[in-house]
Design a protein around this motif. Structure first.
Motif, PDB file in Angstrom:
ATOM      1  N   LYS A 135     126.834 -33.684 -95.432  1.00  0.00           N
ATOM      2  CA  LYS A 135     126.636 -32.171 -95.237  1.00  0.00           C
ATOM      3  C   LYS A 135     126.262 -31.924 -93.784  1.00  0.00           C
ATOM      4  O   LYS A 135     127.129 -30.980 -93.113  1.00  0.00           O
ATOM      5  CB  LYS A 135     125.296 -31.675 -95.497  1.00  0.00           C
ATOM      6  CG  LYS A 135     125.282 -31.928 -97.328  1.00  0.00           C
ATOM      7  CD  LYS A 135     124.135 -31.424 -98.065  1.00  0.00           C
ATOM      8  CE  LYS A 135     123.024 -31.823 -97.699  1.00  0.00           C
ATOM      9  NZ  LYS A 135     122.676 -33.334 -97.932  1.00  0.00           N
ATOM     10  N   ALA A 178     134.940 -27.548 -97.876  1.00  0.00           N
ATOM     11  CA  ALA A 178     133.868 -26.713 -97.570  1.00  0.00           C
ATOM     12  C   ALA A 178     134.006 -26.163 -96.169  1.00  0.00           C
ATOM     13  O   ALA A 178     133.722 -24.851 -96.022  1.00  0.00           O
ATOM     14  CB  ALA A 178     132.612 -27.661 -97.472  1.00  0.00           C
ATOM     15  N   GLN A 202     134.361 -32.443 -97.828  1.00  0.00           N
ATOM     16  CA  GLN A 202     133.971 -31.714 -96.749  1.00  0.00           C
ATOM     17  C   GLN A 202     135.113 -30.915 -96.267  1.00  0.00           C
ATOM     18  O   GLN A 202     134.855 -29.784 -95.683  1.00  0.00           O
ATOM     19  CB  GLN A 202     133.824 -32.834 -95.567  1.00  0.00           C
ATOM     20  CG  GLN A 202     132.574 -33.716 -95.931  1.00  0.00           C
ATOM     21  CD  GLN A 202     132.472 -34.937 -94.906  1.00  0.00           C
ATOM     22  OE1 GLN A 202     133.300 -35.461 -94.658  1.00  0.00           O
ATOM     23  NE2 GLN A 202     131.178 -35.018 -94.374  1.00  0.00           N
ATOM     24  N   LEU A 209     126.118 -25.536 -99.912  1.00  0.00           N
ATOM     25  CA  LEU A 209     126.579 -26.825 -99.824  1.00  0.00           C
ATOM     26  C   LEU A 209     125.565 -27.912-100.518  1.00  0.00           C
ATOM     27  O   LEU A 209     124.375 -28.083 -99.875  1.00  0.00           O
ATOM     28  CB  LEU A 209     126.694 -27.138 -98.477  1.00  0.00           C
ATOM     29  CG  LEU A 209     127.567 -28.422 -97.690  1.00  0.00           C
ATOM     30  CD1 LEU A 209     128.804 -28.290 -98.443  1.00  0.00           C
ATOM     31  CD2 LEU A 209     127.456 -28.457 -96.175  1.00  0.00           C
TER      32      LEU A 209
END
Length: 198
Positions: free
Chosen positions: A108, A84, A81, A100
């Motif tokens: 997410k 991202a 995470q 993603l």
């Protein structure tokens, strides 16, 4: 906001309109949609008062939540995470698309929330497209808790007036977060910053 010519005594046969005027009289600065819903005052009541020119509608930007409050409420991210969110932050000044990938429950939405918080902190708007209307109530609650903003909603189960209100809020920039189904992709944004297709 209550208009100058409003007179609740003329509404003996319209108790809901009289109740709406009483509520507005107690709030000189006006009330928001949440307060009206809590008082069970429907859109048809407000339309009748608008036609009489007894009330006025005003579009106000939602109160801004301090960035520190958003960050303080954020959950700890796992390494994937974090990677991202870092990649999205690095691309904030240019257009870039990201995919993603993860199964349901993999986190997410937490990445989305962090990216949306960053977007709001930059005074930009975030548009989130979800696959079905049934997903919107749980997302709305989560966004309210974490971001301090109630998203403007755009989907087919809303009345025409509700959709128009959300569309205008997105176009004017009054709504920082817009949540909807596929048709929401056509809404004009005053300050676009992030577009999420879930």
């Amino acid at each position: 906001e209550a208009g100058r010519n409003a007179d609740p005594h003329q509404l003996a046969r319209a108790p809901q309109q009289a109740r709406a005027l009483s509520l507005l009289a107690g709030h000189p600065a006006g009330v928001n949609r949440t307060q009206l819903e809590a008082a069970a005052i429907g859109a048809h009541v407000l339309r009748a008062l608008l036609v009489r020119d007894w009330i006025e509608r005003s579009a106000r930007a939602p109160a801004q939540t301090a960035v520190s409050e958003i960050v303080a409420s954020a959950h700890a991210l796992n390494p994937a995470q974090t990677e991202a969110v870092t990649a999205i932050r690095a691309a904030r000044e240019r257009y870039q698309a990201f995919l993603l990938d993860g199964v349901t429950g993999s986190g997410k939405t937490e990445v989305y929330l962090q990216a949306i918080a960053d977007c709001i902190a930059q005074d930009r708007q975030a548009l989130i497209i979800v696959p079905e209307i049934g997903l919107t109530p749980q997302l709305i609650e989560r966004f309210q808790q974490r971001l301090g903003h109630t998203p403007a909603l755009l989907h087919s189960a809303l009345s025409e007036g509700e959709r128009l209100h959300a569309w205008l809020a997105a176009r004017s920039g009054a709504a920082n977060v817009i949540l909807g189904t596929r048709s929401a992709a056509w809404v004009p944004l005053a300050r676009p910053g992030l577009f999420i297709v879930d």
